[in-house]
Design a protein around this motif. Structure first.
Motif, mmCIF file in Angstrom:
data_model
loop_
_atom_site.group_PDB
_atom_site.id
_atom_site.type_symbol
_atom_site.label_atom_id
_atom_site.label_comp_id
_atom_site.label_asym_id
_atom_site.label_seq_id
_atom_site.Cartn_x
_atom_site.Cartn_y
_atom_site.Cartn_z
ATOM 1 N N ILE A 47 1.060 -1.455 -0.180
ATOM 2 C CA ILE A 47 -0.270 0.334 0.275
ATOM 3 C C ILE A 47 0.356 0.922 0.165
ATOM 4 C CG2 ILE A 47 -1.887 1.546 1.137
ATOM 5 C CD1 ILE A 47 -3.039 -1.038 2.063
ATOM 6 N N VAL A 48 1.017 2.419 -1.052
ATOM 7 C CA VAL A 48 1.251 3.363 -1.320
ATOM 8 C C VAL A 48 0.040 4.507 -0.980
ATOM 9 C CG1 VAL A 48 2.437 4.929 -2.546
ATOM 10 C CG2 VAL A 48 2.937 2.979 -2.878
ATOM 11 N N SER A 49 0.356 5.589 0.029
ATOM 12 C CA SER A 49 -0.469 7.082 0.164
ATOM 13 C C SER A 49 0.621 8.415 0.183
ATOM 14 C CB SER A 49 -0.896 6.650 1.860
ATOM 15 O OG SER A 49 0.331 6.923 2.790
ATOM 16 N N SER A 50 0.197 8.612 0.090
ATOM 17 C CA SER A 50 0.693 9.810 0.365
ATOM 18 C C SER A 50 0.926 10.261 1.800
ATOM 19 C CB SER A 50 -0.491 11.733 -0.178
ATOM 20 O OG SER A 50 -1.606 12.201 0.976
ATOM 21 N N SER A 51 1.687 11.638 2.146
ATOM 22 C CA SER A 51 2.178 12.043 3.527
ATOM 23 C C SER A 51 1.063 12.163 4.216
ATOM 24 C CB SER A 51 3.273 12.644 3.028
ATOM 25 O OG SER A 51 2.743 13.670 2.810
ATOM 26 N N ARG A 54 -4.168 11.922 6.901
ATOM 27 C CA ARG A 54 -5.487 10.438 6.728
ATOM 28 C C ARG A 54 -5.542 9.945 5.800
ATOM 29 N NH1 ARG A 54 -5.935 16.143 4.569
ATOM 30 N NH2 ARG A 54 -6.780 16.802 2.607
ATOM 31 N N SER A 55 -4.262 10.536 4.783
ATOM 32 C CA SER A 55 -4.070 9.101 4.009
ATOM 33 C C SER A 55 -3.163 8.152 4.440
ATOM 34 C CB SER A 55 -3.494 9.850 2.767
ATOM 35 O OG SER A 55 -3.498 9.149 1.100
ATOM 36 N N ILE A 56 -2.390 8.570 5.391
ATOM 37 C CA ILE A 56 -1.546 7.142 6.254
ATOM 38 C C ILE A 56 -3.211 6.436 7.168
ATOM 39 C CG2 ILE A 56 0.058 7.201 8.165
ATOM 40 C CD1 ILE A 56 1.127 9.730 6.955
ATOM 41 N N ASP A 57 -3.408 6.838 7.531
ATOM 42 C CA ASP A 57 -4.964 6.535 8.494
ATOM 43 C C ASP A 57 -5.348 5.498 7.863
ATOM 44 O OD1 ASP A 57 -4.013 7.411 10.919
ATOM 45 O OD2 ASP A 57 -5.692 9.089 10.619
ATOM 46 N N SER A 58 -5.888 6.291 6.356
ATOM 47 C CA SER A 58 -6.698 5.115 5.031
ATOM 48 C C SER A 58 -5.801 3.948 5.460
ATOM 49 C CB SER A 58 -6.914 6.289 4.314
ATOM 50 O OG SER A 58 -8.106 7.157 4.770
ATOM 51 N N VAL A 140 -3.729 5.062 -2.364
ATOM 52 C CA VAL A 140 -4.153 5.294 -1.314
ATOM 53 C C VAL A 140 -4.265 7.341 -1.082
ATOM 54 C CG1 VAL A 140 -5.174 5.912 1.139
ATOM 55 C CG2 VAL A 140 -4.117 3.548 0.784
ATOM 56 N N GLY A 141 -4.967 7.680 -1.992
ATOM 57 C CA GLY A 141 -4.661 9.228 -2.086
ATOM 58 C C GLY A 141 -5.964 10.123 -2.372
#
Length: 179
Positions: A47-51, A54-58, A140-141
């Motif tokens: 999984i990759v997310s923005s920094s 709320r993106s990390i939490d998602s 996740v973005g």
């Protein structure tokens, strides 16, 4: 304790503060992934997310043991603001107004549309590299940047929906078409 996101009417010059509070906010406790998003996440290897928090939490809500990286190049395209003091509107109204203005070239205190597209191009390259390394990858973005990433993926031979969706926890599945 995170700062409460203000929802009262405000002049435009206060909207930049609202943006900063919103960008620092966590995922709302009431926001939980639906079964479709959870099933999609289970089938992914990373999984990759923005920094943004709320993106990390998602990403954590979808499978924290698979969370690979959080990177600033994946954050949402910023909203511009203005120093106007007279007119007061709700933050969501300002968000719509400033996003429309941004699409037409106004970018005070934010990256321009052109800069966001350039960043999305670089971010797409990073996502493709990570997908090649890890196989099935979940990203996740956020709204606008997701659309820019999808447009870039599709221009590079990936297939999938034209839009990843516009509601919380919506998603699209994209696959590379071998030539």
């Amino acid at each position: 304790m995170p700062e409460r996101i203000p929802e009262e009417r405000m002049p435009a010059f206060k909207f930049i503060d609202w943006i900063n509070i919103y960008n620092a906010s966590s995922l709302a406790e009431s926001s939980v992934p639906d079964n479709g998003a959870l099933a999609c996440a289970r089938e992914c290897n990373a999984i990759v997310s923005s920094s943004l928090q709320r993106s990390i939490d998602s990403a954590k809500a979808l499978g924290s043991e698979k969370h690979l990286i959080s990177d600033g190049q994946f954050i949402e395209a910023g909203l511009p603001s203005a120093n106007w003091k007279v007119l007061k509107m709700f933050p969501n109204t300002w968000a719509v107004i400033f996003r429309l203005m941004w699409l037409f070239g106004y970018s005070k205190n934010a990256e321009s549309y052109k800069e966001a597209k350039q960043r999305a191009s670089k971010a797409t390259t990073k996502l493709i590299e990570l997908a090649q390394e890890h196989g099935r990858l979940l990203f996740v973005g956020h709204g606008i940047i997701n659309r820019l990433l999808v447009k870039e993926l599709r221009s590079r031979g990936w297939s999938g929906p034209k839009s990843p969706g516009s509601t919380y926890w919506s998603f699209g599945v994209y696959e590379h078409q071998e030539t």
